[in-house]
Design an enzyme around this catalytic site. Structure first.
Site, PDB file in Angstrom:
ATOM      1  N   GLU A   1      -1.639   9.192   2.680  1.00 19.42           N
ATOM      2  CA  GLU A   1      -2.522   8.899   1.541  1.00 19.42           C
ATOM      3  C   GLU A   1      -2.266   9.855   0.383  1.00 19.42           C
ATOM      4  O   GLU A   1      -2.329   9.465  -0.785  1.00 19.42           O
ATOM      5  CB  GLU A   1      -4.002   8.959   1.956  1.00 19.42           C
ATOM      6  CG  GLU A   1      -4.384   8.035   3.114  1.00 19.42           C
ATOM      7  CD  GLU A   1      -3.878   6.617   3.004  1.00 19.42           C
ATOM      8  OE1 GLU A   1      -3.684   6.136   1.866  1.00 19.42           O
ATOM      9  OE2 GLU A   1      -3.639   5.977   4.054  1.00 19.42           O
TER      10      GLU A   1
ATOM     11  N   ASN B   1      -7.458   6.078  -2.821  1.00 13.24           N
ATOM     12  CA  ASN B   1      -8.111   6.166  -4.137  1.00 13.24           C
ATOM     13  C   ASN B   1      -7.819   7.520  -4.782  1.00 13.24           C
ATOM     14  O   ASN B   1      -7.979   8.565  -4.149  1.00 13.24           O
ATOM     15  CB  ASN B   1      -9.616   6.028  -3.989  1.00 13.24           C
ATOM     16  CG  ASN B   1      -9.990   4.901  -3.074  1.00 13.24           C
ATOM     17  OD1 ASN B   1      -9.652   3.767  -3.338  1.00 13.24           O
ATOM     18  ND2 ASN B   1     -10.644   5.227  -1.966  1.00 13.24           N
TER      19      ASN B   1
ATOM     20  N   GLY C   1      -7.108   1.992   7.980  1.00 12.43           N
ATOM     21  CA  GLY C   1      -7.093   3.352   8.507  1.00 12.43           C
ATOM     22  C   GLY C   1      -7.552   4.343   7.446  1.00 12.43           C
ATOM     23  O   GLY C   1      -8.287   5.285   7.735  1.00 12.43           O
ATOM     24  N   ALA C   2      -7.105   4.108   6.212  1.00 10.54           N
ATOM     25  CA  ALA C   2      -7.454   4.995   5.110  1.00 10.54           C
ATOM     26  C   ALA C   2      -7.046   4.355   3.790  1.00 10.54           C
ATOM     27  O   ALA C   2      -6.271   3.399   3.782  1.00 10.54           O
ATOM     28  CB  ALA C   2      -6.743   6.334   5.261  1.00 10.54           C
ATOM     29  N   MET C   3      -7.575   4.890   2.691  1.00  9.49           N
ATOM     30  CA  MET C   3      -7.261   4.330   1.380  1.00  9.49           C
ATOM     31  C   MET C   3      -7.092   5.452   0.366  1.00  9.49           C
ATOM     32  O   MET C   3      -7.934   6.348   0.278  1.00  9.49           O
ATOM     33  CB  MET C   3      -8.397   3.373   0.960  1.00  9.49           C
ATOM     34  CG  MET C   3      -8.274   2.811  -0.433  1.00  9.49           C
ATOM     35  SD  MET C   3      -6.804   1.761  -0.593  1.00  9.49           S
ATOM     36  CE  MET C   3      -6.377   2.071  -2.304  1.00  9.49           C
TER      37      MET C   3
ATOM     38  N   HIS D   1       0.642   8.867  -1.714  1.00  7.94           N
ATOM     39  CA  HIS D   1       0.304   7.819  -2.686  1.00  7.94           C
ATOM     40  C   HIS D   1      -0.209   8.395  -4.003  1.00  7.94           C
ATOM     41  O   HIS D   1      -0.172   7.711  -5.026  1.00  7.94           O
ATOM     42  CB  HIS D   1      -0.802   6.919  -2.132  1.00  7.94           C
ATOM     43  CG  HIS D   1      -0.338   5.839  -1.199  1.00  7.94           C
ATOM     44  ND1 HIS D   1       0.716   4.999  -1.489  1.00  7.94           N
ATOM     45  CD2 HIS D   1      -0.827   5.432  -0.001  1.00  7.94           C
ATOM     46  CE1 HIS D   1       0.847   4.119  -0.481  1.00  7.94           C
ATOM     47  NE2 HIS D   1      -0.067   4.366   0.427  1.00  7.94           N
TER      48      HIS D   1
ATOM     49  N   GLU E   1       3.931   1.470  -0.251  1.00  7.99           N
ATOM     50  CA  GLU E   1       3.706   1.698   1.171  1.00  7.99           C
ATOM     51  C   GLU E   1       4.953   2.209   1.900  1.00  7.99           C
ATOM     52  O   GLU E   1       4.856   3.048   2.788  1.00  7.99           O
ATOM     53  CB  GLU E   1       3.161   0.426   1.837  1.00  7.99           C
ATOM     54  CG  GLU E   1       1.809  -0.029   1.263  1.00  7.99           C
ATOM     55  CD  GLU E   1       0.720   1.040   1.374  1.00  7.99           C
ATOM     56  OE1 GLU E   1       0.905   2.048   2.062  1.00  7.99           O
ATOM     57  OE2 GLU E   1      -0.332   0.844   0.730  1.00  7.99           O
TER      58      GLU E   1
HETATM   59  N1  BES Z   1      -3.101   1.543   0.754  1.00  7.81           N
HETATM   60  C1  BES Z   1      -3.372   1.523   2.137  1.00  7.81           C
HETATM   61  C2  BES Z   1      -4.746   1.034   2.478  1.00  7.81           C
HETATM   62  C3  BES Z   1      -4.838  -0.445   2.561  1.00  7.81           C
HETATM   63  C4  BES Z   1      -4.314  -1.098   3.645  1.00  7.81           C
HETATM   64  C5  BES Z   1      -5.443  -1.155   1.559  1.00  7.81           C
HETATM   65  C6  BES Z   1      -4.379  -2.457   3.698  1.00  7.81           C
HETATM   66  C7  BES Z   1      -5.507  -2.505   1.611  1.00  7.81           C
HETATM   67  C8  BES Z   1      -4.963  -3.163   2.676  1.00  7.81           C
HETATM   68  C9  BES Z   1      -3.238   2.907   2.750  1.00  7.81           C
HETATM   69  O1  BES Z   1      -2.446   3.782   2.034  1.00  7.81           O
HETATM   70  C10 BES Z   1      -2.562   2.716   4.055  1.00  7.81           C
HETATM   71  O2  BES Z   1      -1.411   2.386   4.063  1.00  7.81           O
HETATM   72  N2  BES Z   1      -3.276   2.897   5.162  1.00  7.81           N
HETATM   73  C11 BES Z   1      -2.747   2.669   6.477  1.00  7.81           C
HETATM   74  C12 BES Z   1      -2.546   3.949   7.203  1.00  7.81           C
HETATM   75  C13 BES Z   1      -1.186   4.539   7.023  1.00  7.81           C
HETATM   76  C14 BES Z   1      -1.063   5.886   7.675  1.00  7.81           C
HETATM   77  C15 BES Z   1      -0.105   3.655   7.568  1.00  7.81           C
HETATM   78  C16 BES Z   1      -3.757   1.848   7.229  1.00  7.81           C
HETATM   79  O3  BES Z   1      -4.906   1.806   6.794  1.00  7.81           O
HETATM   80  O4  BES Z   1      -3.402   1.253   8.236  1.00  7.81           O
HETATM   81 ZN    ZN Z   2      -0.428   3.358   2.212  1.00  5.23          ZN
END
Ligand code: BES
Ligand code: ZN
Length: 924
Positions: A336, A303, A299-301, A339, A358
């Site tokens: 994000e 960085n 969904g997002a990262m 984080h 997370e």
């Molecule tokens: N750090 C994660 C992105 C990620 C997810 C990297 C899986 C590697 C593997 C990011 O902060 C994240 O948690 N994204 C979620 C959205 C969030 C609102 C729950 C996602 O991408 O589902």
């Molecule tokens: Zn996350």
């Protein structure tokens, strides 16, 4: 000697000197990188050959004598003859060299054997040249594209996705979160593009040889982990925001979507300010860029300083995105940006404690959105959804503890699951509620200060919070956080508290056991949890007090200490435990207490039970009926009260559970009864909300908007009232628009239901119409809605054709979106059997298509696991999964869970089906 060596290797001890036999998946600990200088040249102009090449210079401190340098590199071509190694500290005789190099593909190691021994205390600079394809696998350094509709051309961009272990695909590095270093990034590209990275631009100058190319150097970063490094070359537009304290904040998207950035650009800076105040620590970087990437896996990262998003997550269009989508954007931005502190400033030492990242981001994002948009009342909703999720996933024997050893790279990816996110968040909330505001905040602040720019483990957090709690006096000094919290983070599962009241003595005896959905497994000796006990009675009705009145404790050997609660009311009053679900546990009562609860629920007084606890009672009793410790008669009496219910959470809780029963029962002869029952309970609320009619602008409360969306969706599925004809009428109006891409008369918040209903009851041309809208839509949220609705067809050939479209990678469904389309087909009655067959027949090509892309195959399994319910089909699917192991690498946990879920369906059918049918008939 060999044997000793193997044991040491298994323990992960540093044996760097014997590189060729070093076969442990963690890097040896003899070296520590201090600084990286990364230069990367990206060529995006030739679509037949997308490549990048670069050099990396790593300053490495030697901690123990060693004869080799072992780091990570995957799918990179490294020119061995161009490697240099020189000592850069002290007065050493500077030049060293490399005798040979080796690769260990199992662990992605690249091993350089050195001419001279590297000695502890020395600092070296290693320089490597590398190159690779800019591929389309959505991990590492990859390419993405979009259509420029004005010029009618495809435009290419590049971007990174490194978490958890893909920085090694982009440049050679020590790719573990504990190896923090500073990064000086320089990007080379054609001058028509913009280069972005974690830090602001330091300088741009002309490329020395390639015409029209530039080098952009970015400021050196603060110390950070490799998985947070990011860069992108693109021709996007941006929207600046203003922040009072000088942080530069920009939101980027392809030019044609820049008008969808307004909301994120306005919301993002507010979030930063909220966290600065919540954590009492300033945002440490000079700027933030957030960018919407057309092809994205997650969904997002987060960085650091360059947050990447799928378009559907970041972009918001008032004309095309629903209220749910808007809240989704707010939540993901808040997540994000959380984080940036929890994860980026302080990072888990190893993936074992991924939940610190997370779980925290999930939890504080909820607080943040509630603070900025109190009118949405999302905190309760978010809390409830998290609990509903974990009650399900963590009731499986095959679940795992929040914090657990990671022994293989694949487990790292598999850890991004409901246990790290939703359970992590739920136990932090529990802690917040029992510690109180002051201790929670000061504890967090001191943790963040102490470990800033460093790494931490959960014990470090427990220590900071315990100190704060004792200082604030919010926890007895006999207790410490570690004892309490370890019982939640190191053990799998959650407890059910069995409450047996003695109505004459006015006491209750409490016992706990692990709640397991799989009834083949004994619950005895499956753990003990420190459980904060809040409770209230029919007379007291004080649901607002979420602080524990008492605790259920555990002995040092992990046995539960029996608990008697005193001073309870008499036989004519109920008690309820776990006010507002302040901790993640279930509660079962004796028959009399349930009777009292049913009486209140089915009366005018139902609102005297807090809305969250009404949702809790529904969820609990439906679970207990499923696992056979309550009769369905009782459970259905509880949920019959829903005819009066007008609030979101109890409905959400009921639907989440009924959905599962529905997926099984709709394949059986009893479905008719079930359908009548559902119709009966939802008709009053459907009418109360004015059906599917567009009353949204007159609904003041956003949670009522969400309720209406949900109820309408069920109503059309179950053909309640005028739902289906009205939905078809909306769709017809849309189809008769002269320019349906510009003008859409269907109310935004019911579009998913209207589209799905019309595809389900409609013709081939209704499907074609929607598919054309899909291809022409410029809004990711609208595209996602359509993609899902296209799966609602009941035409076998249409679905078959759709399944093929989903995985062909050409006709417009992007790889990152394909799992959602598959889910849409697989979750419907007709689509399920087709999707299951398609999956089984094509597992090899599906597996190749995803190439172990994070959370892809597991997502395809979700709708399948919910609908298989006979022993024979279970056995067949189990054999298939076993035979397909080589195509399912990296999904071992999802497969275990899938099999267990199917088994619980089989158990349900064998144990409950008849009883359930009788109970339903009885209520009609
Ligand atoms: N750090 C994660 C992105 C990620 C997810 C990297 C899986 C590697 C593997 C990011 O902060 C994240 O948690 N994204 C979620 C959205 C969030 C609102 C729950 C996602 O991408 O589902
Ligand atoms: Zn996350």
């Amino acid at each position: 000697m060999k044997c000793v060596f193997l044991i040491l290797a298994a323990l992960g001890l540093s044996l760097a000197e014997e590189s060729s036999t070093y076969d442990h998946f963690r890097l040896p600990t003899a070296l520590r990188p201090q600084k990286y200088d990364v230069r990367i040249l990206t060529q995006l102009e030739n679509p037949d050959d997308f490549r990048f090449n670069g050099t990396v210079k790593i300053q490495i401190e030697v901690l123990q004598n060693t004869h080799n340098i072992t780091l990570h590199s995957k799918d990179l071509t490294i020119n061995d003859t161009e490697i240099t190694l020189k000592q850069i500290n002290g007065n050493g005789n500077s030049e060293n060299c490399i005798t040979s190099t080796e690769r260990n593909p199992t662990h992605d190691f690249y091993i350089l054997n050195t001419c001279e021994k590297l000695l502890a205390g020395q600092v070296y600079e290693l320089s490597l040249r590398f190159s690779a394809q800019l591929q389309d696998q959505l991990a590492g350094y990859y390419r993405s594209s979009y259509e420029d509709s004005v010029a009618n051309e495809t435009r290419w961009i590049s971007v990174t996705q490194f978490e958890p272990s893909s920085a090694r695909l982009a440049f050679p590095c020590f790719d573990e979160p504990g190896y923090k270093a500073s990064f000086a990034i320089t990007l080379g590209y054609h001058q028509k593009y913009t280069g972005l990275s974690n830090m602001p631009v330091k300088e741009t100058r002309k490329h020395e040889s390639i015409p029209d190319y530039v080098w952009t150097a970015f400021e050196e970063s603060v110390p950070m982990s490799t998985y947070l490094v990011a860069y992108s070359v693109n021709d996007f537009s941006h929207k600046p925001s203003t922040l009072p304290n000088g942080t530069l904040f920009r939101t980027w998207a392809r030019p044609n979507a820049i008008d969808q950035c307004d909301y994120a650009a306005e919301f993002g800076p507010k979030v930063l300010q909220y966290y600065e105040q919540l954590f009492g620590t300033k945002f440490p970087l000079p700027k933030v860029d957030q960018i919407a990437v057309p092809d994205f896996s997650a969904g997002a990262m987060e960085n650091w300083g360059l947050v990447t998003y799928a378009e559907v997550s970041l972009l918001y269009s008032p004309e095309y995105s629903s209220q749910v989508a808007k809240q989704g954007t707010a939540n993901i931005v808040a997540h994000e940006l959380a984080h940036q502190w929890f994860g980026n400033l302080v990072t888990m030492e190893w993936w074992t404690d991924l939940w610190l990242n997370e779980g925290f981001a999930t939890y504080v994002a909820g607080l943040c959105v509630e603070d900025i948009h109190p009118e949405w009342r999302t905190l309760q909703i978010e809390t409830m959804s998290n609990l509903l999720t974990i009650f399900r996933t963590d009731s499986l024997e095959s679940s795992h503890p929040i914090s657990r050893p990671i022994e293989m790279t694949s487990q790292t990816s598999e850890s991004f699951d409901a246990i790290s996110y939703e359970k992590g968040s739920s136990v932090i909330r529990m802690m917040h509620l029992f510690l109180g505001e002051e201790a929670f905040r000061t504890g967090l602040k001191s943790y963040l200060e102490r470990y800033a720019y460093k790494n931490a483990e959960q014990d470090n957090l427990w220590e900071s919070l315990t100190q704060a709690a004792h200082k604030a006096g919010s926890m007895s000094t006999d207790y410490d956080i570690k004892t309490i919290m370890d019982s939640w983070t190191l053990q799998t599962g959650y407890p059910v508290i069995n409450v047996t009241r003695n109505y004459t003595a006015r006491t209750a005896k409490l016992s706990q056991e692990r709640y397991l959905l799989n009834t083949d497994i004994s619950r005895a000796h499956k753990g003990c949890w420190w459980v904060p006990l809040s409770y209230t009675s029919q007379e007291e009705k004080d649901f607002n007090n979420t602080a524990p009145k008492e605790w259920m404790e555990c002995t040092e050997t992990g046995e539960s200490v029996p608990k008697i609660i005193e001073d309870l009311p008499g036989a004519d009053e109920w008690v309820i435990f776990n006010n507002q679900l302040s901790a993640p546990y279930k509660v079962n009562y004796d028959a009399q207490n349930w009777r009292l609860l049913i009486e209140t629920l089915n009366s005018e007084e139902y609102q005297s039970i807090h809305v969250v606890n009404r949702a809790q009672l529904i969820d609990d009793v439906l679970y207990f009926a499923w696992t056979g410790e309550q009769d369905y008669e009782i459970a259905l009496q509880v949920i019959s009260y829903l005819q009066r219910e007008r609030e979101l959470l109890p409905w959400k809780s009921a639907f989440e559970n009924l959905k599962l029963v529905n997926r099984i029962v709709r394949q059986t002869p009893s479905f008719g009864f079930f359908k009548s029952f559902v119709k009966k309970i939802i008709t009053p609320v459907y009418e109360h909300l004015n059906g599917i009619n567009d009353t949204f602008s007159s609904i003041p409360q956003q949670d009522q908007v969400l309720l209406k969306m949900m109820v309408v969706n069920w109503a059309c599925q179950y053909q309640v009232g005028d739902c289906v004809p009205q939905a078809l009428a909306y769709y017809r109006n849309w189809r008769s628009e002269a320019n349906p891409d510009e003008k859409n008369p269907v109310p935004i918040n019911v579009r998913s239901t209207v589209y799905c209903t019309s595809i389900k009851h409609g013709s081939d041309s209704d499907w074609e119409f929607l598919w054309t809208r899909y291809k022409r839509s410029n809004v990711a949220a609208e595209k996602r809605t359509i993609l899902t609705a296209l799966g609602c067809s009941r035409e076998v050939w249409v679905l078959q054709r759709y399944l093929e479209l989903i995985f062909d990678g050409k006709e417009g469904i992007r790889k990152g979106d394909s799992k959602w389309a598959f889910q849409a087909v697989a979750k419907t009655e007709v689509g399920f059997l087709l999707a299951k067959k398609y999956f089984m027949d094509n597992i090899e090509s599906i597996s190749a298509y995803y190439n172990q892309l994070l959370k892809s195959i597991p997502r395809l399994l979700v709708p399948l696991q919910k609908q298989i319910y006979t022993r024979k089909d279970y056995a067949e699917f189990k054999t298939f999964l076993a035979d397909s192991q080589k195509f399912l690498k990296g999904s071992a946990e999802a497969i275990q869970q899938t099999l267990e879920i199917i088994l619980t369906n089989v158990q349900w059918q064998e144990r409950n089906y008849d009883q359930f049918t009788r109970a339903i008939k009885h209520l009609l």
